[in-house]
Scaffold this motif. Structure first.
Motif, PDB file in Angstrom:
ATOM      1  N   GLY A  94      56.874   5.570  -5.093  1.00  0.00           N
ATOM      2  CA  GLY A  94      55.425   5.532  -4.971  1.00  0.00           C
ATOM      3  C   GLY A  94      54.865   4.154  -5.267  1.00  0.00           C
ATOM      4  O   GLY A  94      55.560   3.255  -5.720  1.00  0.00           O
ATOM      5  N   ILE A  95      53.580   4.013  -4.989  1.00  0.00           N
ATOM      6  CA  ILE A  95      52.881   2.749  -5.184  1.00  0.00           C
ATOM      7  C   ILE A  95      51.938   2.915  -6.365  1.00  0.00           C
ATOM      8  O   ILE A  95      51.180   3.887  -6.435  1.00  0.00           O
ATOM      9  N   ASP A  96      51.952   1.959  -7.259  1.00  0.00           N
ATOM     10  CA  ASP A  96      51.079   1.963  -8.423  1.00  0.00           C
ATOM     11  C   ASP A  96      49.613   2.060  -7.982  1.00  0.00           C
ATOM     12  O   ASP A  96      49.207   1.403  -7.027  1.00  0.00           O
ATOM     13  N   SER A  97      48.822   2.875  -8.666  1.00  0.00           N
ATOM     14  CA  SER A  97      47.425   3.083  -8.282  1.00  0.00           C
ATOM     15  C   SER A  97      46.620   1.785  -8.347  1.00  0.00           C
ATOM     16  O   SER A  97      45.703   1.587  -7.546  1.00  0.00           O
ATOM     17  N   ASP A  98      46.942   0.881  -9.274  1.00  0.00           N
ATOM     18  CA  ASP A  98      46.249  -0.408  -9.322  1.00  0.00           C
ATOM     19  C   ASP A  98      46.517  -1.209  -8.053  1.00  0.00           C
ATOM     20  O   ASP A  98      45.622  -1.851  -7.508  1.00  0.00           O
ATOM     21  N   ARG A  99      47.741  -1.175  -7.590  1.00  0.00           N
ATOM     22  CA  ARG A  99      48.112  -1.890  -6.357  1.00  0.00           C
ATOM     23  C   ARG A  99      47.379  -1.290  -5.164  1.00  0.00           C
ATOM     24  O   ARG A  99      46.890  -1.999  -4.300  1.00  0.00           O
ATOM     25  N   LEU A 100      47.305   0.031  -5.116  1.00  0.00           N
ATOM     26  CA  LEU A 100      46.614   0.678  -4.003  1.00  0.00           C
ATOM     27  C   LEU A 100      45.128   0.348  -3.985  1.00  0.00           C
ATOM     28  O   LEU A 100      44.534   0.206  -2.932  1.00  0.00           O
ATOM     29  N   GLY A 101      44.535   0.228  -5.151  1.00  0.00           N
ATOM     30  CA  GLY A 101      43.115  -0.051  -5.236  1.00  0.00           C
ATOM     31  C   GLY A 101      42.750  -1.505  -5.035  1.00  0.00           C
ATOM     32  O   GLY A 101      41.570  -1.833  -4.845  1.00  0.00           O
ATOM     33  N   ASP A 102      43.728  -2.394  -5.048  1.00  0.00           N
ATOM     34  CA  ASP A 102      43.473  -3.827  -4.916  1.00  0.00           C
ATOM     35  C   ASP A 102      43.325  -4.193  -3.444  1.00  0.00           C
ATOM     36  O   ASP A 102      44.291  -4.172  -2.699  1.00  0.00           O
ATOM     37  N   ARG A 103      42.111  -4.519  -3.026  1.00  0.00           N
ATOM     38  CA  ARG A 103      41.842  -4.849  -1.627  1.00  0.00           C
ATOM     39  C   ARG A 103      41.788  -6.352  -1.381  1.00  0.00           C
ATOM     40  O   ARG A 103      41.483  -6.796  -0.286  1.00  0.00           O
TER      41      ARG A 103
END
Length: 153
Positions: A94-103
Motif C-alpha cells: 500500500g501507499i502511505d496516506s501522507d504520500r497519497l495526499g501530497d499533490r
C-alpha cells in the motif's frame, strides 16, 4: 478530481462494460502492455497529445505496480459513455496516506516519486484505493476531448 475516493474492491470492469484489455503483467511485460494500451486507446478514439498523455500515465502506473507493488499487477482498460478508463492493481503493502495526499510536484532533482504525480496530471481523473492488501489506481480520459494548447502551461 479526487485522489483518494474509494474504488470497488473487485478488479472486474465496473458497469458491466466489456474490457478492451484485461491482463496480468510483470516486469518483463511492461513494454508490451504499454504498446497494447496505446493501440487500444487509439482505436477507442484518443489521438495526439491526449493519447500520448494517457499512455504515459498508464506506463507510470504499471511501472509503479512492478517496482513498489509486489513485482506484478493487473490492468483493465475499458470504454464507457465517451470516456476511456484504465485500472491498475497490485498486491503491494500500500501507499502511505501522507504520500497519497501530497499533490505537490516532486523536486526536479528527485529521482523517484513522479509516477502518481504524472498519472494525476496527465489524466482527467485519478482515483486511488490503497491499503495493506494492495493498491488500485484508476485513471480516465474523455474521448474526443480537445487537444491541450501547447502554449498554455
Amino acid at each position: 478530481m479526487s485522489d483518494v475516493d474509494p474504488l470497488p474492491a473487485a478488479t472486474v470492469v465496473p458497469n458491466g462494460s466489456a474490457p478492451l484489455l484485461a491482463e496480468g503483467f510483470d516486469h518483463g511485460q511492461v513494454t508490451a502492455i504499454r504498446h497494447t494500451v496505446a493501440s487500444h486507446a487509439q482505436a477507442a478514439g484518443l489521438t495526439g497529445t491526449r493519447l500520448d498523455d494517457f499512455v504515459l500515465a498508464v506506463n507510470e502506473l504499471i511501472t509503479n505496480a512492478v517496482r513498489h507493488g509486489g513485482g506484478q499487477g493487473w490492468l483493465r482498460l475499458w470504454r464507457t459513455d465517451g470516456t476511456l478508463y484504465c485500472r491498475v492493481s497490485d498486491t503491494g503493502a500500500g501507499i502511505d496516506s501522507d504520500r497519497l495526499g501530497d499533490r505537490r510536484r516532486p523536486a526536479p532533482e528527485v529521482a523517484g516519486g513522479w509516477g502518481l504525480w504524472l498519472a494525476r496530471e496527465l489524466s482527467d481523473e485519478m482515483l486511488v484505493r490503497s491499503g495493506p492488501e494492495g493498491t488500485t489506481v484508476q485513471i480516465s480520459a474523455s474521448l474526443g476531448g480537445p487537444e491541450p494548447d501547447p502554449l498554455v502551461g
